[in-house]
Scaffold this active site. Structure first.
Site, PDB file in Angstrom:
ATOM      1  N   VAL A 235      57.632 -22.665 -76.577  1.00  0.00           N
ATOM      2  CA  VAL A 235      55.841 -22.182 -77.460  1.00  0.00           C
ATOM      3  C   VAL A 235      55.075 -22.412 -77.186  1.00  0.00           C
ATOM      4  O   VAL A 235      53.764 -22.501 -77.616  1.00  0.00           O
ATOM      5  CB  VAL A 235      56.535 -22.671 -78.894  1.00  0.00           C
ATOM      6  CG1 VAL A 235      57.602 -21.427 -79.787  1.00  0.00           C
ATOM      7  CG2 VAL A 235      56.696 -23.894 -79.429  1.00  0.00           C
ATOM      8  N   GLY A 236      55.187 -23.853 -76.385  1.00  0.00           N
ATOM      9  CA  GLY A 236      54.224 -24.435 -75.751  1.00  0.00           C
ATOM     10  C   GLY A 236      54.361 -25.363 -74.160  1.00  0.00           C
ATOM     11  O   GLY A 236      55.491 -25.404 -74.287  1.00  0.00           O
TER      12      GLY A 236
ATOM     13  N   GLY B 243      52.375 -28.723 -72.050  1.00  0.00           N
ATOM     14  CA  GLY B 243      51.214 -29.676 -71.873  1.00  0.00           C
ATOM     15  C   GLY B 243      52.205 -30.212 -70.493  1.00  0.00           C
ATOM     16  O   GLY B 243      52.758 -29.741 -70.064  1.00  0.00           O
TER      17      GLY B 243
ATOM     18  N   TYR C 235      57.143 -29.896 -72.154  1.00  0.00           N
ATOM     19  CA  TYR C 235      57.053 -28.271 -72.908  1.00  0.00           C
ATOM     20  C   TYR C 235      57.432 -28.222 -74.164  1.00  0.00           C
ATOM     21  O   TYR C 235      58.629 -28.761 -74.203  1.00  0.00           O
ATOM     22  CB  TYR C 235      57.104 -27.112 -71.914  1.00  0.00           C
ATOM     23  CG  TYR C 235      58.859 -27.636 -71.405  1.00  0.00           C
ATOM     24  CD1 TYR C 235      60.074 -26.947 -72.174  1.00  0.00           C
ATOM     25  CD2 TYR C 235      59.241 -27.857 -70.017  1.00  0.00           C
ATOM     26  CE1 TYR C 235      61.377 -26.202 -71.476  1.00  0.00           C
ATOM     27  CE2 TYR C 235      60.764 -28.366 -69.864  1.00  0.00           C
ATOM     28  CZ  TYR C 235      60.949 -27.292 -70.526  1.00  0.00           C
ATOM     29  OH  TYR C 235      62.779 -27.156 -70.444  1.00  0.00           O
ATOM     30  N   THR C 236      57.549 -27.493 -75.451  1.00  0.00           N
ATOM     31  CA  THR C 236      58.329 -27.406 -76.349  1.00  0.00           C
ATOM     32  C   THR C 236      58.948 -25.741 -76.402  1.00  0.00           C
ATOM     33  O   THR C 236      58.355 -24.630 -76.209  1.00  0.00           O
ATOM     34  CB  THR C 236      56.892 -27.578 -77.662  1.00  0.00           C
ATOM     35  OG1 THR C 236      56.589 -29.011 -77.130  1.00  0.00           O
ATOM     36  CG2 THR C 236      57.630 -27.514 -78.785  1.00  0.00           C
TER      37      THR C 236
ATOM     38  N   LYS D 199      60.486 -31.155 -78.469  1.00  0.00           N
ATOM     39  CA  LYS D 199      59.516 -31.468 -77.310  1.00  0.00           C
ATOM     40  C   LYS D 199      60.631 -31.567 -76.221  1.00  0.00           C
ATOM     41  O   LYS D 199      61.355 -33.298 -76.068  1.00  0.00           O
ATOM     42  CB  LYS D 199      58.925 -32.604 -77.322  1.00  0.00           C
ATOM     43  CG  LYS D 199      57.612 -32.850 -76.347  1.00  0.00           C
ATOM     44  CD  LYS D 199      57.155 -33.279 -77.173  1.00  0.00           C
ATOM     45  CE  LYS D 199      55.965 -33.767 -76.272  1.00  0.00           C
ATOM     46  NZ  LYS D 199      54.550 -35.043 -76.736  1.00  0.00           N
TER      47      LYS D 199
ATOM     48  N   ASP E 146      44.486 -39.616 -79.552  1.00  0.00           N
ATOM     49  CA  ASP E 146      44.063 -38.415 -79.470  1.00  0.00           C
ATOM     50  C   ASP E 146      43.924 -37.150 -80.433  1.00  0.00           C
ATOM     51  O   ASP E 146      44.588 -36.442 -79.947  1.00  0.00           O
ATOM     52  CB  ASP E 146      45.699 -37.645 -78.169  1.00  0.00           C
ATOM     53  CG  ASP E 146      44.930 -37.270 -77.538  1.00  0.00           C
ATOM     54  OD1 ASP E 146      43.681 -36.129 -76.955  1.00  0.00           O
ATOM     55  OD2 ASP E 146      46.078 -35.887 -76.768  1.00  0.00           O
TER      56      ASP E 146
ATOM     57  N   THR F  94      43.531 -61.203-111.337  1.00  0.00           N
ATOM     58  CA  THR F  94      43.717 -62.140-109.974  1.00  0.00           C
ATOM     59  C   THR F  94      44.493 -61.562-109.353  1.00  0.00           C
ATOM     60  O   THR F  94      45.485 -61.229-109.241  1.00  0.00           O
ATOM     61  CB  THR F  94      44.016 -63.863-109.923  1.00  0.00           C
ATOM     62  OG1 THR F  94      44.949 -63.775-110.791  1.00  0.00           O
ATOM     63  CG2 THR F  94      42.493 -64.611-111.307  1.00  0.00           C
TER      64      THR F  94
ATOM     65  N   ASN G 191      50.909 -59.913-105.002  1.00  0.00           N
ATOM     66  CA  ASN G 191      50.638 -59.512-105.190  1.00  0.00           C
ATOM     67  C   ASN G 191      50.219 -58.886-103.861  1.00  0.00           C
ATOM     68  O   ASN G 191      50.616 -56.915-103.974  1.00  0.00           O
ATOM     69  CB  ASN G 191      49.099 -58.943-105.597  1.00  0.00           C
ATOM     70  CG  ASN G 191      49.488 -59.743-106.799  1.00  0.00           C
ATOM     71  OD1 ASN G 191      48.932 -60.328-107.205  1.00  0.00           O
ATOM     72  ND2 ASN G 191      49.867 -59.048-108.008  1.00  0.00           N
TER      73      ASN G 191
END
Length: 496
Positions: free
Chosen positions: A164-165, A167, A171-172, A190, A286, A481, A486
């Site tokens: 589906v994708g 880079g 790839y994915t 991925k 990024d 305070t 805390n």
């Protein structure tokens, strides 16, 4: 006025020696011979001694601004005692000295960044200058340890589907659960080929990405991480499948036209997830529209941050120097190689600018030109549609795109801005900056503390709103305070 009374220098040889510098060489008057006849032999020795004394006094002369004198290397280079100008080397006297009238152009920042990224991903060509190894990069590919310790049973749990994708580093693909409670549910995987991990940095990037995804689980605007697997050839990172497409696709489908309310809805989700990451000590590095996906095709679908391949852990007082990111969204301090979480806020400012007007704030035909614009140019707010937008929207973008990271808003402060605050469902998250400010205040002198208390009375309503929200998140004691307990409780509650 107009009248100049001056006496000639008492010693012509000294005046010529003072002008014997690179700057004076371009001036013919400074090096022109006086035209006087040579001195008689009777005065030769006296004049020689006088010249030596003058030169020694010039070399040993102390600066009026410094208590010591450190002679410049240029003095020996251009003095008459220089070996290059000695009588023993007559050929050197025949060669005129050359000085460049125009300075060399500054080196392109794009060239250096491309070289760094190429080394990081192991894509440097043999004939490129970037082939000089740095640190662990000198190791051979065969010597790299590509064992991550992840589970090796990916094929038993998932059935891999279509791509589906893609880079530059992997790839994915879509996949399905084969068994268990989630049987049949679709996920995104991925796939990172180990063959592309040709440097130690590339291997460490993959290991760190999985570590960051595991540390950041639980936020609504963060892609859900399931698990990581590996085999002999690939690393598989299994995540939630977001079928709504990238934020960039929606911007392009609308022609870059987002109303203020629509842009506000997107910015709230982006700021929320980035503030969460910064509180956990993670800087994304990024952020861009391509790295935000919608869960579905619905108009009001939830937005999810993805791709932590370039992310890193950072401590509150630490500065990073690794040059990573995308050209249009990179912050000025990243190019200067000294940055922290503020660099992410700059990238958010660029996204906000694009959402509101449909164009980039910094643009050029080359990467080098983009980087120069980021460093020196200011975004334009004069062209349409900026004159028709609200002053709060313009102020919001300007405060995100402040070139000084110390004056730039944090993600939590941006959620307290009047432009964002007008939405009823906005909750200001805990800001890591509060702990830095408290630490600085506790280490201050009594005089500085008194001055800060006086200055606190000049804060605006918007600034007080942010501080009140942060104070409430720290859950103060009944007496109003805050103590160390805390702070510990707040961090345990809001940090992973």
């Amino acid at each position: 006025m107009g009248l100049c009374i001056s006496k000639p220098p008492p010693n012509p040889s000294l005046s010529v020696h003072k002008n014997d510098s690179p700057l004076a060489k371009d001036n013919p008057v400074a090096v022109k011979d006086s035209g006087k006849p040579a001195a008689t032999s009777v005065n030769d020795e006296n004049s020689t001694d006088r010249k030596k004394k003058d030169e020694e006094s010039e070399v040993g002369k102390k600066s009026p601004f410094f208590p010591f004198y450190s002679p410049s290397p240029a003095h020996y280079l251009f003095s008459k005692k220089s070996p290059g100008r000695s009588p023993a080397n007559p050929s050197s006297n025949s060669t005129p000295k050359r000085f460049f009238k125009r300075p060399f152009p500054p080196p392109s920042p794009a060239k250096h960044i491309r070289a760094v990224l190429a080394r990081r991903h192991g894509s440097v060509k043999p004939n490129e200058a970037g082939t000089i190894p740095e640190g662990n990069e000198a190791e051979g590919v065969a010597g790299l340890d590509k064992s991550f310790g992840f589970s090796k049973h990916f094929g038993n749990k998932y059935e891999l589907g279509d791509e589906v994708g893609r880079g530059h580093f992997g790839y994915t693909c879509m996949a399905r659960f084969k068994k268990g409670e989630l049987k049949g549910q679709q996920v995104a995987v991925k796939v990172i080929p180990k063959a592309k991990m040709t440097t130690a940095i590339a291997v460490e990037d993959v290991r760190r990405e999985v570590k960051i995804l595991r540390a950041l689980t639980g936020h609504n605007n963060l892609v859900q991480f399931y698990d990581a697997y590996e085999d002999h050839d690939n690393v598989y990172i299994v995540m939630e499948l977001c079928e709504g497409g990238e934020l960039l696709d929606r911007i392009l489908s609308r022609g870059g036209k987002y109303s203020e309310d629509e842009a506000k809805a997107v910015m709230i989700q982006i700021l929320n997830v980035v503030a969460f990451c910064h509180l956990q000590g993670v800087v994304h590095r990024d952020l861009k529209p391509e790295n935000f996906l919608f869960t579905s095709k619905d108009e009001n679908a939830q937005l999810k941050a993805i791709d932590f391949g370039l992310s890193d852990f950072v401590r509150p007082d630490e500065r990073l120097n690794d040059i990573v990111g995308s050209a249009y969204y990179v912050a000025p301090e990243v190019l200067h190689r000294s940055y922290s979480t503020e660099a992410d806020v700059w990238s958010i400012g660029v996204i906000a600018y694009i959402l509101l007007c449909g164009s980039r704030p910094f643009w050029a035909r080359t990467e080098s030109g983009i980087f120069r614009a980021v460093l020196k140019a200011d975004p334009s707010f004069d062209e349409q549609p900026w004159p028709s937008l609200s002053s709060e929207a313009k102020d919001f973008v300007k405060r995100l795109l402040n070139k000084d990271p110390r004056k730039r808003m944090t993600a939590a402060q941006a959620l307290s801005h009047p432009w964002i605050k007008s939405c009823n469902d906005v909750k200001v998250p805990l800001d890591i900056l509060i702990f830095k400010l408290m630490k600085s205040y506790m280490r201050s002198s009594a005089l500085r503390k008194a001055a800060l208390r006086a200055l606190s009375k000049t804060l605006t309503v918007d600034e007080l709103h942010y501080l009140k929200e942060q104070f409430a998140l720290l859950e103060p004691n009944k007496n109003g305070t805050i103590c160390l307990e805390n702070i510990k409780a707040a961090l345990m509650k809001y940090a992973t």
